[in-house]
Design a protein around this motif. Structure first.
Motif, PDB file in Angstrom:
ATOM      1  N   ASN A 129      46.519  29.899  40.970  1.00  0.00           N
ATOM      2  CA  ASN A 129      45.596  30.503  41.932  1.00  0.00           C
ATOM      3  C   ASN A 129      44.382  31.095  41.226  1.00  0.00           C
ATOM      4  OD1 ASN A 129      47.167  29.843  44.126  1.00  0.00           O
ATOM      5  ND2 ASN A 129      48.113  31.861  44.324  1.00  0.00           N
ATOM      6  N   ALA A 130      44.615  31.766  40.095  1.00  0.00           N
ATOM      7  CA  ALA A 130      43.499  32.370  39.365  1.00  0.00           C
ATOM      8  C   ALA A 130      42.535  31.301  38.853  1.00  0.00           C
ATOM      9  CB  ALA A 130      44.031  33.205  38.204  1.00  0.00           C
ATOM     10  N   LEU A 131      43.088  30.208  38.317  1.00  0.00           N
ATOM     11  CA  LEU A 131      42.230  29.129  37.824  1.00  0.00           C
ATOM     12  C   LEU A 131      41.488  28.446  38.964  1.00  0.00           C
ATOM     13  CD1 LEU A 131      44.625  27.652  35.126  1.00  0.00           C
ATOM     14  CD2 LEU A 131      42.446  28.809  34.698  1.00  0.00           C
ATOM     15  N   ASP A 132      42.143  28.310  40.114  1.00  0.00           N
ATOM     16  CA  ASP A 132      41.461  27.745  41.277  1.00  0.00           C
ATOM     17  C   ASP A 132      40.305  28.641  41.719  1.00  0.00           C
ATOM     18  OD1 ASP A 132      42.931  25.451  41.450  1.00  0.00           O
ATOM     19  OD2 ASP A 132      44.328  26.196  42.954  1.00  0.00           O
ATOM     20  N   ALA A 133      40.507  29.959  41.638  1.00  0.00           N
ATOM     21  CA  ALA A 133      39.424  30.881  41.984  1.00  0.00           C
ATOM     22  C   ALA A 133      38.230  30.693  41.057  1.00  0.00           C
ATOM     23  CB  ALA A 133      39.927  32.327  41.918  1.00  0.00           C
ATOM     24  N   ASP A 139      41.599  37.714  37.137  1.00  0.00           N
ATOM     25  CA  ASP A 139      40.512  36.744  36.985  1.00  0.00           C
ATOM     26  C   ASP A 139      39.206  37.385  37.424  1.00  0.00           C
ATOM     27  OD1 ASP A 139      39.587  35.765  39.836  1.00  0.00           O
ATOM     28  OD2 ASP A 139      41.774  35.771  39.958  1.00  0.00           O
ATOM     29  N   ASP A 140      38.101  36.859  36.893  1.00  0.00           N
ATOM     30  CA  ASP A 140      36.786  37.375  37.251  1.00  0.00           C
ATOM     31  C   ASP A 140      36.082  36.444  38.228  1.00  0.00           C
ATOM     32  OD1 ASP A 140      36.374  35.314  35.502  1.00  0.00           O
ATOM     33  OD2 ASP A 140      35.321  36.491  33.984  1.00  0.00           O
ATOM     34  N   GLY A 141      36.872  35.880  39.152  1.00  0.00           N
ATOM     35  CA  GLY A 141      36.338  34.992  40.173  1.00  0.00           C
ATOM     36  C   GLY A 141      35.721  35.746  41.337  1.00  0.00           C
ATOM     37  N   PRO A 142      35.500  35.060  42.459  1.00  0.00           N
ATOM     38  CA  PRO A 142      34.774  35.668  43.584  1.00  0.00           C
ATOM     39  C   PRO A 142      35.567  36.711  44.351  1.00  0.00           C
ATOM     40  CG  PRO A 142      35.506  33.460  44.157  1.00  0.00           C
ATOM     41  CD  PRO A 142      35.788  33.639  42.692  1.00  0.00           C
ATOM     42  N   GLY A 143      36.885  36.797  44.132  1.00  0.00           N
ATOM     43  CA  GLY A 143      37.691  37.781  44.848  1.00  0.00           C
ATOM     44  C   GLY A 143      38.270  37.229  46.134  1.00  0.00           C
ATOM     45  N   ILE A 144      39.208  37.985  46.706  1.00  0.00           N
ATOM     46  CA  ILE A 144      39.868  37.605  47.952  1.00  0.00           C
ATOM     47  C   ILE A 144      39.149  38.301  49.099  1.00  0.00           C
ATOM     48  CG2 ILE A 144      42.042  37.671  49.249  1.00  0.00           C
ATOM     49  CD1 ILE A 144      43.482  37.835  46.533  1.00  0.00           C
ATOM     50  N   PRO A 145      38.815  37.568  50.174  1.00  0.00           N
ATOM     51  CA  PRO A 145      38.141  38.212  51.312  1.00  0.00           C
ATOM     52  C   PRO A 145      38.924  39.415  51.820  1.00  0.00           C
ATOM     53  CG  PRO A 145      38.113  35.826  51.564  1.00  0.00           C
ATOM     54  CD  PRO A 145      38.989  36.121  50.375  1.00  0.00           C
ATOM     55  N   ALA A 146      38.201  40.462  52.196  1.00  0.00           N
ATOM     56  CA  ALA A 146      38.845  41.716  52.592  1.00  0.00           C
ATOM     57  C   ALA A 146      39.774  41.540  53.780  1.00  0.00           C
ATOM     58  CB  ALA A 146      37.773  42.764  52.907  1.00  0.00           C
ATOM     59  N   ASP A 147      39.437  40.628  54.701  1.00  0.00           N
ATOM     60  CA  ASP A 147      40.282  40.456  55.883  1.00  0.00           C
ATOM     61  C   ASP A 147      41.589  39.747  55.556  1.00  0.00           C
ATOM     62  OD1 ASP A 147      38.749  38.182  55.298  1.00  0.00           O
ATOM     63  OD2 ASP A 147      39.016  37.383  57.313  1.00  0.00           O
ATOM     64  N   LEU A 148      41.626  38.995  54.438  1.00  0.00           N
ATOM     65  CA  LEU A 148      42.844  38.285  54.055  1.00  0.00           C
ATOM     66  C   LEU A 148      43.698  39.066  53.066  1.00  0.00           C
ATOM     67  CD1 LEU A 148      41.731  34.556  53.586  1.00  0.00           C
ATOM     68  CD2 LEU A 148      42.936  35.584  55.514  1.00  0.00           C
ATOM     69  N   LEU A 149      43.095  40.021  52.378  1.00  0.00           N
ATOM     70  CA  LEU A 149      43.805  40.720  51.296  1.00  0.00           C
ATOM     71  C   LEU A 149      45.128  41.341  51.749  1.00  0.00           C
ATOM     72  CD1 LEU A 149      43.626  41.434  48.319  1.00  0.00           C
ATOM     73  CD2 LEU A 149      42.412  43.530  48.950  1.00  0.00           C
ATOM     74  N   PRO A 150      45.195  42.005  52.923  1.00  0.00           N
ATOM     75  CA  PRO A 150      46.490  42.598  53.320  1.00  0.00           C
ATOM     76  C   PRO A 150      47.547  41.556  53.673  1.00  0.00           C
ATOM     77  CG  PRO A 150      44.637  43.602  54.513  1.00  0.00           C
ATOM     78  CD  PRO A 150      44.127  42.360  53.863  1.00  0.00           C
ATOM     79  N   ARG A 169      58.457  44.513  41.994  1.00  0.00           N
ATOM     80  CA  ARG A 169      57.321  44.825  42.864  1.00  0.00           C
ATOM     81  C   ARG A 169      56.196  43.838  42.573  1.00  0.00           C
ATOM     82  NH1 ARG A 169      58.768  50.162  41.075  1.00  0.00           N
ATOM     83  NH2 ARG A 169      57.031  50.180  39.588  1.00  0.00           N
ATOM     84  N   LEU A 170      55.438  43.511  43.602  1.00  0.00           N
ATOM     85  CA  LEU A 170      54.294  42.605  43.474  1.00  0.00           C
ATOM     86  C   LEU A 170      53.179  43.124  44.360  1.00  0.00           C
ATOM     87  CD1 LEU A 170      52.871  39.982  42.618  1.00  0.00           C
ATOM     88  CD2 LEU A 170      54.130  38.788  44.429  1.00  0.00           C
ATOM     89  N   ASN A 171      52.008  43.335  43.781  1.00  0.00           N
ATOM     90  CA  ASN A 171      50.866  43.775  44.577  1.00  0.00           C
ATOM     91  C   ASN A 171      49.592  43.184  44.013  1.00  0.00           C
ATOM     92  OD1 ASN A 171      49.719  45.721  42.527  1.00  0.00           O
ATOM     93  ND2 ASN A 171      51.706  46.709  42.864  1.00  0.00           N
ATOM     94  N   VAL A 172      48.504  43.380  44.742  1.00  0.00           N
ATOM     95  CA  VAL A 172      47.227  42.796  44.336  1.00  0.00           C
ATOM     96  C   VAL A 172      46.102  43.743  44.700  1.00  0.00           C
ATOM     97  CG1 VAL A 172      47.037  41.562  46.530  1.00  0.00           C
ATOM     98  CG2 VAL A 172      45.696  40.790  44.557  1.00  0.00           C
ATOM     99  N   THR A 173      45.098  43.794  43.840  1.00  0.00           N
ATOM    100  CA  THR A 173      43.827  44.444  44.146  1.00  0.00           C
ATOM    101  C   THR A 173      42.734  43.422  43.892  1.00  0.00           C
ATOM    102  OG1 THR A 173      43.638  45.300  41.873  1.00  0.00           O
ATOM    103  CG2 THR A 173      44.667  46.733  43.529  1.00  0.00           C
ATOM    104  N   SER A 174      41.691  43.482  44.679  1.00  0.00           N
ATOM    105  CA  SER A 174      40.660  42.453  44.525  1.00  0.00           C
ATOM    106  C   SER A 174      39.303  42.963  44.970  1.00  0.00           C
ATOM    107  CB  SER A 174      41.024  41.212  45.354  1.00  0.00           C
ATOM    108  OG  SER A 174      40.056  40.193  45.175  1.00  0.00           O
ATOM    109  N   GLU A 175      38.319  42.620  44.157  1.00  0.00           N
ATOM    110  CA  GLU A 175      36.916  42.795  44.487  1.00  0.00           C
ATOM    111  C   GLU A 175      36.166  41.705  43.744  1.00  0.00           C
ATOM    112  OE1 GLU A 175      35.842  46.078  41.029  1.00  0.00           O
ATOM    113  OE2 GLU A 175      36.141  46.725  43.097  1.00  0.00           O
ATOM    114  N   PRO A 176      34.958  41.372  44.139  1.00  0.00           N
ATOM    115  CA  PRO A 176      34.225  40.314  43.432  1.00  0.00           C
ATOM    116  C   PRO A 176      34.157  40.583  41.933  1.00  0.00           C
ATOM    117  CG  PRO A 176      33.094  40.873  45.470  1.00  0.00           C
ATOM    118  CD  PRO A 176      34.204  41.881  45.307  1.00  0.00           C
ATOM    119  N   GLY A 177      34.634  39.628  41.158  1.00  0.00           N
ATOM    120  CA  GLY A 177      34.617  39.763  39.707  1.00  0.00           C
ATOM    121  C   GLY A 177      35.865  40.357  39.113  1.00  0.00           C
TER     122      GLY A 177
END
Length: 455
Positions: free
Chosen positions: A351-355, A386-397, A431-439
């Motif tokens: 997923n990170a490489l695809d991003a 990864d320093d990709g574009p990030g996950i859209p805020a509406d999909l992150l949860p 436990r598994l969690n994610v944080t995301s913002e552009p970059g």
């Protein structure tokens, strides 16, 4: 067909007179000759109930129509039976129906059949929708797991079969290197004044194009002076030799010296390639994990390295610009299902490489995936960033829900992170969690070092 005749069919026997009357007015009796009544994938227009005759149900698999059953049972039904789901119903038939002998059917248009089912049995419709969605998810997960197990079996077999010739090749090349060194020494003794080819350790080879070209030109002048193939200049410079190393007597020794360096370079290159093959085979064996117990104490760094190797991260993706870097601290082992954990790392890395691939197509160009491992709070924490574009805020949860994906249609099933969640949280009590913002998108996996205490 009359309401009383409809009541004789088990599917309709519990309906009221009014309901039977509506069905009788909506449908028709149709005769069909042997052949295909409808084919899988065609627009699902009708719901069929067998009155007389015989039919066979087929499903498409591997390009063939596979018969899965046949019946003469009066009242057996087929066709657009999922029309009750409304807009969520499949647009095409999910199977094919072949008439085996002259038969008759009671036929209802799909839209009318779906409408009356929703109106008459609203609770049953909700129950059926839940069952169907749950079954579809189960089938998707089971199918994905079966494919992974099949791939693992194939990988284990290939690594076993290729391991022996790869080891033999490595031994042969090592013996060849020793033989070449012995030949060089013997030739030097036979020809008076002929020096042995020195064995160079790490050398400083010019990396700048201009410096490299100047070094090769200087060596080329000497080779041409002695009528030696000029293509050897690049090999000699790569091995760290310059014009001063070619000041040999007799002059004919220059050709011997250059060719010896070339052969030694080719053998070294072959040995490096052989070692790479052996490394990949070892990674593939670790990746398959079929020759190990279902659960064992494991160093997660080994499984991460195996997943990275199998993904070809060293060669990069996104036009060769993406890369993976690792930052491993000393960590204790965890008790886990190795194959399933490797699947988690593969899904997260992929997923990170695809991003980053998506980032590359926007013109920003490539990027980096960083894998960190460190001890944390009685367990081991693995971060895939990864320093990709990030996950859209509406999909992150919702990223760990089944069938939720940021990839284009046809490029992802939306099951990878759901599988990762099940493996980490349910199977390993982590436990598994994610944080995301552009970059900066970071997936964090925490696994307990003592699962008994965590329970």
């Amino acid at each position: 067909m009359t309401p009383d005749e409809l009541r004789t069919l088990f599917l309709f026997e519990a309906l009221s007179d009014d309901q039977l009357g509506k069905l009788a007015a909506s449908g028709d009796v149709v005769e069909a000759e042997p052949g295909w009544l409808y084919r899988e994938g065609e627009a699902a227009k009708c719901f069929y109930v067998l009155l007389t005759g015989a039919v066979a149900l087929h499903h498409r698999g591997g390009g063939d129509d596979l018969e899965v059953g046949r019946t003469r049972q009066r009242g057996a039904y087929a066709g657009a039976w999922e029309a009750y789901m409304g807009e969520a119903a499949p647009e095409g038939y999910t199977s094919s129906l072949r008439v085996l002998e002259p038969s008759t059917f009671f036929v209802l248009p799909a839209a009318k059949f779906g409408r009356v089912v929703r109106e008459w049995f609203p609770m049953a419709v909700h129950l059926l929708e839940g069952v169907r969605i749950g079954l579809a998810e189960t089938q998707q997960l089971a199918s994905a797991r079966d494919r992974l197990l099949a791939l693992g079996s194939l990988t284990a077999g290939l690594t076993h079969e290729l391991g022996n010739p790869a080891a033999a090749l490595a031994r042969t090349l090592a013996q060849l290197q020793e033989g070449l060194a012995a030949v060089e020494v013997a030739v030097a003794r036979l020809v008076p004044g002929l020096p042995a080819v020195p064995r160079r350790g790490p050398v400083a080879v010019p990396t700048e194009p201009l410096g490299r070209a100047e070094a090769e030109d200087a060596v080329l002048d000497v080779l041409e002076e002695h009528d030696v193939d000029g293509d050897l200049a690049a090999v000699l410079v790569e091995q760290g030799f310059g014009p001063d190393d070619l000041a040999l007597e007799p002059p004919e020794a220059v050709a011997w010296f250059a060719r010896s360096v070339e052969v030694r370079s080719l053998v070294a290159e072959a040995a490096a390639a052989s070692a790479r093959i052996s490394t990949l085979l070892a990674s593939a064996g670790n990746y398959a994990q079929l020759d190990r117990a279902p659960e064992r104490w494991v160093d997660v760094r080994e499984l991460l390295d195996a997943a990275i190797s199998m993904l070809g991260a060293g060669a990069g993706r996104a036009a060769g610009t993406s890369r993976i870097v690792t930052d491993y601290a000393d960590v204790p082992q965890v008790l886990g299902h190795t194959g399933e954990l490797t699947q988690v790392w593969t899904n997260l890395l992929d997923n990170a490489l695809d991003a980053l691939d998506a980032l590359g197509t926007t013109g920003a160009g490539g990027g980096t995936v960083t894998v960190r491992v460190r001890p944390d709070d009685g367990g081991v924490c693995v971060e895939v960033a990864d320093d990709g574009p990030g996950i859209p805020a509406d999909l992150l949860p919702r990223v760990f829900e089944p069938f939720v994906t940021t990839k284009d249609v046809g490029q992802g099933t939306g099951l990878g992170l759901d599988i990762a969640w099940r493996v980490v949280v349910h199977r390993h009590h982590g436990r598994l969690n994610v944080t995301s913002e552009p970059g900066n998108t970071v997936f964090r996996v925490w696994l307990p070092t003592d699962p008994q205490e965590d329970q």
